[in-house]
Structure formats: C-alpha cells, structure tokens
Design a protein around this motif. Structure first.
Motif, PDB file in Angstrom:
ATOM      1  N   PHE A   1       0.841  -1.209   0.000  1.00 31.99           N
ATOM      2  CA  PHE A   1       0.000   0.000   0.000  1.00 31.99           C
ATOM      3  C   PHE A   1       0.876   1.259   0.000  1.00 31.99           C
ATOM      4  CE2 PHE A   1      -1.892   3.453   2.472  1.00 31.99           C
ATOM      5  CZ  PHE A   1      -3.076   3.671   1.786  1.00 31.99           C
ATOM      6  N   LEU A   2       1.901   1.288   0.857  1.00 35.00           N
ATOM      7  CA  LEU A   2       2.776   2.468   0.958  1.00 35.00           C
ATOM      8  C   LEU A   2       3.607   2.663  -0.310  1.00 35.00           C
ATOM      9  CD1 LEU A   2       3.999   2.212   4.662  1.00 35.00           C
ATOM     10  CD2 LEU A   2       2.267   3.754   3.723  1.00 35.00           C
ATOM     11  N   GLN A   3       4.022   1.533  -0.924  1.00 43.06           N
ATOM     12  CA  GLN A   3       4.790   1.653  -2.166  1.00 43.06           C
ATOM     13  C   GLN A   3       3.919   2.227  -3.287  1.00 43.06           C
ATOM     14  OE1 GLN A   3       6.190  -2.373  -2.095  1.00 43.06           O
ATOM     15  NE2 GLN A   3       8.176  -1.843  -1.251  1.00 43.06           N
ATOM     16  N   ARG A   4       2.633   1.895  -3.233  1.00 43.26           N
ATOM     17  CA  ARG A   4       1.725   2.360  -4.292  1.00 43.26           C
ATOM     18  C   ARG A   4       1.224   3.790  -4.044  1.00 43.26           C
ATOM     19  NH1 ARG A   4      -2.537  -1.871  -4.980  1.00 43.26           N
ATOM     20  NH2 ARG A   4      -0.784  -2.986  -5.871  1.00 43.26           N
ATOM     21  N   TRP A   5       0.893   4.097  -2.782  1.00 42.45           N
ATOM     22  CA  TRP A   5       0.232   5.371  -2.478  1.00 42.45           C
ATOM     23  C   TRP A   5       1.078   6.317  -1.626  1.00 42.45           C
ATOM     24  CZ3 TRP A   5      -3.701   5.731  -5.572  1.00 42.45           C
ATOM     25  CH2 TRP A   5      -4.410   4.584  -5.931  1.00 42.45           C
ATOM     26  N   GLY A   6       2.364   5.987  -1.451  1.00 47.26           N
ATOM     27  CA  GLY A   6       3.235   6.766  -0.569  1.00 47.26           C
ATOM     28  C   GLY A   6       3.271   8.243  -0.854  1.00 47.26           C
ATOM     29  N   ALA A   7       3.171   8.630  -2.133  1.00 48.00           N
ATOM     30  CA  ALA A   7       3.254  10.052  -2.507  1.00 48.00           C
ATOM     31  C   ALA A   7       2.186  10.889  -1.805  1.00 48.00           C
ATOM     32  CB  ALA A   7       3.113  10.197  -4.020  1.00 48.00           C
ATOM     33  N   LYS A   8       1.040  10.271  -1.516  1.00 49.27           N
ATOM     34  CA  LYS A   8      -0.039  10.993  -0.812  1.00 49.27           C
ATOM     35  C   LYS A   8       0.393  11.404   0.594  1.00 49.27           C
ATOM     36  CE  LYS A   8      -3.880   8.645  -3.093  1.00 49.27           C
ATOM     37  NZ  LYS A   8      -5.203   9.183  -3.236  1.00 49.27           N
TER      38      LYS A   8
END
Length: 243
Positions: free
Chosen positions: A149-156
C-alpha cells in the motif's frame, strides 16, 4: 485358496484405508476448531502430514512415528511426531522485496522457537503449533499488504521512497510545504504489530529531527495497521507546513 487369501488381504487393505480416512477426517475437524485458515493441508498419510502457508511459499512437513499406547487423538490412537521441517519455497530472485521481508520474519519466528519437535512430541500438540504459526503468518501477511500500500500510495503521504534491507525498512519523507527531507529507519520483527518499533532518523533538509519524530511516534499505539498509522501520523503532524 490363494484367491480367497488375496480377497481377504484386499478387504483388510480397504478396511485399513477407510480407517485412515476416518482418522484424517476426525483430525481435520479438530484442526478446524482453531478457526485459523492460514494453513492448507496438502497431504495426510500414515507416514506424514504436509501443510502449506502463505500462498504455498512456506511448507511444513510433519513426520509421524508409531502410535502411542493409551493416548488418543480424534478418537484414534495418538501418534508420536518424529520431526517438523519447515521449508521456504519463495523464489527470492523473482519475489518483490515486501514478500522477501515477510518470509524472513516468519522464519525468524520459526527459528526463535528452537526445537519444534520438543514442543510438539505427539499429534495432540499439532493444532496449537499450527495456530502459533498461523498467527505470525497472518500478522506478517498484513505487514506485506501495508508495505505494498505504501509503495503504491506513498506520494499521498509525502513518502518519497521505501527501501527494505534484511528486516529493516527505510522510509524517505520529503515535503516542500514543510521544507523537510529525512529518513526514518524502522527495525521490524516477527512480533509486529504488537510491540513498539525501534527506529533511527537521519535528517537531510530542514529541522525535523529525531526529537520531533519520537514525539509523534510515541502517540501511535502498536496494533493493527501500525505501519500505515505511523506514516499517516508523520504526514499529518510534521509535513503539512513550515515548522
């Protein structure tokens, strides 16, 4: 005469097979009572039982010894257990780093328990062993999902980079609004998420240092989705504007 002897032997074999099937069914009923589905039974024979965990990436082979007089399991004579052998079937070359980390933590737990055969000398101890392994597999599996999840949405969350090395996780945060860039390294273990995570901080830009991060982390209790809540709290409390 020979024919009737063969018939008798066949009947005896069939009866024995039926008896084994009954034992297997009864054992499975007991195992299912533990209400954990992290394991899948691949084989149950006179000689051994084979269980798979975590999308067939971990295998447990339980080798049976002879029946034990006077002891019963699932209404049948209990069996001694000669060995419990764990094997990783994960292709570390092909698997994502999060899967490799999860695998390392599971085997860290397996090795931390010492001799499994001593803790599980007979069949009646097997459900508890499967339960203990399932609990750790379940927690580590959720950790793997959090990392994905963090690798995919970390930019948020102003998370620039996630890097896994052995059992350490490095998170690089960068926020122009807060004029800050820093690394947070968390030491993960098979106890996750029930224990507070040891950490260290390296600051690159701005004045967010270990003291500020420690203050935020101290307010994040260990528990379900611990890692995601840590990242969310850092984003919310430190990276929204100038400090």
């Amino acid at each position: 005469r020979e024919l009737s002897q063969m018939d008798t032997e066949d009947e005896h074999d069939l009866a024995e097979m039926e008896e084994l099937k009954k034992t297997e069914r009864a054992c499975l009923e007991i195992l299912k009572k533990y209400d954990f589905t992290e394991w899948e039974l691949m084989e149950w024979s006179e000689q051994q039982a084979v269980f798979n965990f975590l999308y067939d990436s971990v295998t447990l082979t339980v080798v049976f010894g002879p029946p034990i007089d006077g002891k019963f399991f699932a209404a049948h004579p209990s069996r001694s257990i000669i060995s419990l052998d764990f094997e990783s079937l994960l292709d570390e070359e092909q698997a994502p780093p999060s899967s490799c980390l999860v695998q390392r933590l599971i085997f860290q737990f397996i090795e931390s328990r010492g001799s499994w055969q001593e803790k599980c000398p007979t069949l009646c101890y097997l459900p508890q062993a499967l339960f203990d392994i399932s609990l750790v597999v379940n927690r580590c599996k959720i950790l793997g999902e959090e990392l994905e999840f963090l690798q995919r949405w970390g930019a948020k969350f102003h998370l620039l980079e996630t890097d896994i090395k052995d059992t350490e996780l490095k998170l690089v945060f960068s926020s122009s609004a807060a004029f800050a860039k820093f690394e947070l390294t968390l030491a993960l273990s098979h106890d996750y998420p029930s224990a507070v995570l040891p950490f260290r901080v390296q600051s690159h830009i701005g004045n967010i240092r270990e003291k500020e991060i420690a203050a935020v982390l101290s307010r994040v209790p260990a528990g379900h989705h611990y890692l995601q809540r840590i990242v969310g709290s850092i984003h919310q409390n430190l990276l929204q504007g100038p400090r």
